[in-house]
Design a protein around this motif. Structure first.
Motif, PDB file in Angstrom:
ATOM      1  N   THR A 117       3.217  -3.805  20.057  1.00 41.11           N
ATOM      2  CA  THR A 117       2.686  -3.408  20.799  1.00 41.11           C
ATOM      3  C   THR A 117       1.237  -3.557  21.027  1.00 41.11           C
ATOM      4  O   THR A 117       0.581  -4.402  21.461  1.00 41.11           O
ATOM      5  CB  THR A 117       3.024  -2.280  21.746  1.00 41.11           C
ATOM      6  OG1 THR A 117       4.254  -1.839  21.596  1.00 41.11           O
ATOM      7  CG2 THR A 117       2.521  -1.842  23.047  1.00 41.11           C
ATOM      8  N   ILE A 118       0.660  -3.518  19.567  1.00 37.10           N
ATOM      9  CA  ILE A 118      -0.867  -3.710  19.667  1.00 37.10           C
ATOM     10  C   ILE A 118      -1.042  -5.072  19.290  1.00 37.10           C
ATOM     11  O   ILE A 118      -1.646  -5.108  19.874  1.00 37.10           O
ATOM     12  CB  ILE A 118      -1.443  -2.272  18.459  1.00 37.10           C
ATOM     13  CG1 ILE A 118      -1.518  -1.520  18.844  1.00 37.10           C
ATOM     14  CG2 ILE A 118      -2.721  -3.294  18.160  1.00 37.10           C
ATOM     15  CD1 ILE A 118      -2.094  -1.279  20.020  1.00 37.10           C
ATOM     16  N   ALA A 119      -0.146  -5.028  18.751  1.00 34.90           N
ATOM     17  CA  ALA A 119      -0.663  -7.038  18.631  1.00 34.90           C
ATOM     18  C   ALA A 119      -0.305  -7.925  19.092  1.00 34.90           C
ATOM     19  O   ALA A 119      -1.386  -8.924  18.692  1.00 34.90           O
ATOM     20  CB  ALA A 119       0.730  -7.621  17.131  1.00 34.90           C
ATOM     21  N   ALA A 120       0.463  -7.588  19.837  1.00 35.00           N
ATOM     22  CA  ALA A 120       0.472  -8.387  21.462  1.00 35.00           C
ATOM     23  C   ALA A 120      -0.005  -8.271  22.155  1.00 35.00           C
ATOM     24  O   ALA A 120      -0.583  -9.312  23.204  1.00 35.00           O
ATOM     25  CB  ALA A 120       2.204  -8.060  21.958  1.00 35.00           C
ATOM     26  N   ALA A 121      -0.545  -6.905  22.497  1.00 34.76           N
ATOM     27  CA  ALA A 121      -2.011  -6.446  23.224  1.00 34.76           C
ATOM     28  C   ALA A 121      -3.019  -7.482  22.936  1.00 34.76           C
ATOM     29  O   ALA A 121      -3.530  -7.504  23.785  1.00 34.76           O
ATOM     30  CB  ALA A 121      -2.074  -4.821  23.366  1.00 34.76           C
ATOM     31  N   VAL A 122      -3.583  -7.318  21.173  1.00 33.00           N
ATOM     32  CA  VAL A 122      -4.422  -8.001  20.819  1.00 33.00           C
ATOM     33  C   VAL A 122      -3.878  -9.872  21.670  1.00 33.00           C
ATOM     34  O   VAL A 122      -5.003 -10.052  22.122  1.00 33.00           O
ATOM     35  CB  VAL A 122      -4.785  -7.889  19.361  1.00 33.00           C
ATOM     36  CG1 VAL A 122      -5.517  -9.128  19.321  1.00 33.00           C
ATOM     37  CG2 VAL A 122      -4.896  -6.391  19.843  1.00 33.00           C
ATOM     38  N   THR A 123      -3.067 -10.145  21.204  1.00 32.21           N
ATOM     39  CA  THR A 123      -3.091 -11.217  22.107  1.00 32.21           C
ATOM     40  C   THR A 123      -3.450 -12.070  23.333  1.00 32.21           C
ATOM     41  O   THR A 123      -3.982 -12.984  23.475  1.00 32.21           O
ATOM     42  CB  THR A 123      -1.679 -11.734  21.541  1.00 32.21           C
ATOM     43  OG1 THR A 123      -0.729 -11.993  19.628  1.00 32.21           O
ATOM     44  CG2 THR A 123      -1.333 -13.470  21.248  1.00 32.21           C
ATOM     45  N   VAL A 124      -2.524 -10.606  23.736  1.00 32.72           N
ATOM     46  CA  VAL A 124      -3.090 -11.283  25.469  1.00 32.72           C
ATOM     47  C   VAL A 124      -4.447 -10.722  26.350  1.00 32.72           C
ATOM     48  O   VAL A 124      -4.858 -11.298  26.873  1.00 32.72           O
ATOM     49  CB  VAL A 124      -1.627  -9.751  25.821  1.00 32.72           C
ATOM     50  CG1 VAL A 124      -2.285  -9.642  27.861  1.00 32.72           C
ATOM     51  CG2 VAL A 124       0.150 -10.464  26.043  1.00 32.72           C
ATOM     52  N   LYS A 168       3.201   0.076  28.934  1.00 34.61           N
ATOM     53  CA  LYS A 168       1.639  -0.163  29.387  1.00 34.61           C
ATOM     54  C   LYS A 168       0.534  -0.452  28.574  1.00 34.61           C
ATOM     55  O   LYS A 168      -0.310  -0.982  29.448  1.00 34.61           O
ATOM     56  CB  LYS A 168       1.375   2.002  28.814  1.00 34.61           C
ATOM     57  CG  LYS A 168      -0.018   2.346  29.168  1.00 34.61           C
ATOM     58  CD  LYS A 168      -0.190   3.856  28.764  1.00 34.61           C
ATOM     59  CE  LYS A 168      -1.296   4.342  28.823  1.00 34.61           C
ATOM     60  NZ  LYS A 168      -1.760   6.277  28.709  1.00 34.61           N
ATOM     61  N   VAL A 169       0.955  -0.574  27.469  1.00 35.21           N
ATOM     62  CA  VAL A 169      -0.576  -1.433  26.069  1.00 35.21           C
ATOM     63  C   VAL A 169      -0.665  -3.179  26.682  1.00 35.21           C
ATOM     64  O   VAL A 169      -1.370  -3.200  27.149  1.00 35.21           O
ATOM     65  CB  VAL A 169      -0.458  -0.302  25.528  1.00 35.21           C
ATOM     66  CG1 VAL A 169      -1.497  -1.365  24.771  1.00 35.21           C
ATOM     67  CG2 VAL A 169      -0.260   0.778  25.106  1.00 35.21           C
ATOM     68  N   LEU A 170       1.213  -3.205  26.825  1.00 39.76           N
ATOM     69  CA  LEU A 170       1.053  -4.539  26.442  1.00 39.76           C
ATOM     70  C   LEU A 170       0.859  -5.225  27.292  1.00 39.76           C
ATOM     71  O   LEU A 170       0.227  -7.172  28.178  1.00 39.76           O
ATOM     72  CB  LEU A 170       2.276  -5.139  25.801  1.00 39.76           C
ATOM     73  CG  LEU A 170       2.939  -6.373  25.433  1.00 39.76           C
ATOM     74  CD1 LEU A 170       2.131  -7.416  24.902  1.00 39.76           C
ATOM     75  CD2 LEU A 170       4.203  -6.558  24.945  1.00 39.76           C
ATOM     76  N   PHE A 171       1.401  -5.039  28.380  1.00 36.60           N
ATOM     77  CA  PHE A 171       1.463  -5.826  30.567  1.00 36.60           C
ATOM     78  C   PHE A 171       0.536  -4.984  30.744  1.00 36.60           C
ATOM     79  O   PHE A 171       0.044  -5.936  31.651  1.00 36.60           O
ATOM     80  CB  PHE A 171       2.889  -5.667  30.330  1.00 36.60           C
ATOM     81  CG  PHE A 171       2.833  -7.156  31.480  1.00 36.60           C
ATOM     82  CD1 PHE A 171       2.851  -8.120  31.577  1.00 36.60           C
ATOM     83  CD2 PHE A 171       3.042  -6.888  32.780  1.00 36.60           C
ATOM     84  CE1 PHE A 171       2.692  -9.039  32.399  1.00 36.60           C
ATOM     85  CE2 PHE A 171       3.416  -7.589  34.051  1.00 36.60           C
ATOM     86  CZ  PHE A 171       3.041  -8.996  33.805  1.00 36.60           C
ATOM     87  N   SER A 172       0.589  -4.332  31.491  1.00 39.15           N
ATOM     88  CA  SER A 172       0.238  -3.715  32.251  1.00 39.15           C
ATOM     89  C   SER A 172      -1.563  -3.113  32.528  1.00 39.15           C
ATOM     90  O   SER A 172      -2.455  -3.392  33.275  1.00 39.15           O
ATOM     91  CB  SER A 172       0.763  -1.361  32.582  1.00 39.15           C
ATOM     92  OG  SER A 172      -0.433  -1.240  33.900  1.00 39.15           O
ATOM     93  N   PHE A 173      -1.814  -3.072  30.904  1.00 37.27           N
ATOM     94  CA  PHE A 173      -3.207  -2.870  30.720  1.00 37.27           C
ATOM     95  C   PHE A 173      -3.602  -3.877  30.246  1.00 37.27           C
ATOM     96  O   PHE A 173      -5.039  -4.145  30.293  1.00 37.27           O
ATOM     97  CB  PHE A 173      -3.874  -2.028  29.237  1.00 37.27           C
ATOM     98  CG  PHE A 173      -5.337  -1.467  29.449  1.00 37.27           C
ATOM     99  CD1 PHE A 173      -5.348  -0.806  30.944  1.00 37.27           C
ATOM    100  CD2 PHE A 173      -5.680  -2.209  28.774  1.00 37.27           C
ATOM    101  CE1 PHE A 173      -7.168  -0.805  29.946  1.00 37.27           C
ATOM    102  CE2 PHE A 173      -6.616  -1.991  27.848  1.00 37.27           C
ATOM    103  CZ  PHE A 173      -7.403  -1.315  28.566  1.00 37.27           C
TER     104      PHE A 173
END
Length: 181
Positions: A117-124, A168-173
């Motif tokens: 999730t964190i790696a994907a959220a950073v990418t996004v 929450k973290v990856l898409f919503s935020f």
């Protein structure tokens, strides 16, 4: 729709103002998910000290409520104007691992979900301002959700919390949903 000004200490959660109906939906969803989690994990929760069970449920409520709050225009606008705050928000989200620690369940799956999730959220988040940001965020969320059933020793309550954590973290935020409005 009537909006309420949000206290400055809560801007990171709700933005600067929110319609009352959005606030109610956020809180009711968070409470509802925490109740379902408690029902699902009841045998585990009753074996814990009261403070561990309560703290785990508060973190689950935060995960669930954040899924909805981060989709609101006000919260989205708040973070769109403060990119540094968005990076900090992503970095501090260890809620899922904390819930697993509090419950005393196997940490392998929650750590794997957290790391993905964190790696994907950073990418996004690195795609901020690009037209493909929402698509990449949705794709990475779908991949993560599809992988949840493959994780060993993930109890149903933690599987639900894991899916909501990713949302929450990856898409919503991490996605700026209203950059064109």
């Amino acid at each position: 729709m009537r909006s309420l000004r949000i206290h400055p200490h809560l801007h990171d959660v709700f933005g600067e103002e929110q319609p009352l109906v959005f606030l109610l939906a956020i809180l009711l969803f968070g409470i509802g998910v925490a109740m379902v989690f408690a029902f699902s994990a009841w045998p585990l929760l009753v074996s814990l000290s009261w403070w561990r069970a309560v703290l785990a449920l508060v973190l689950v409520l935060d995960i669930a409520a954040g899924c909805v709050a981060n989709f609101t225009p006000s919260t989205n606008r708040f973070y769109a104007a403060r990119p540094r705050n968005r990076w900090i928000f992503i970095a501090i989200h260890v809620h899922l691992v904390a819930v697993a620690l509090l419950l005393g369940v196997d940490l392998g799956a929650p750590i794997a979900v957290w790391a993905y999730t964190i790696a994907a959220a950073v990418t996004v988040n690195l795609l901020a301002g690009h037209a493909a940001q929402a698509f990449v965020g949705g794709l990475l969320l779908a991949i993560g959700l599809a992988g949840l059933p493959l994780l060993p020793d993930l109890i149903p309550a933690m599987a639900a919390a894991s899916g909501l954590f990713m949302l929450k973290v990856l898409f919503s935020f991490a996605v700026d949903h209203y950059r064109h409005s």
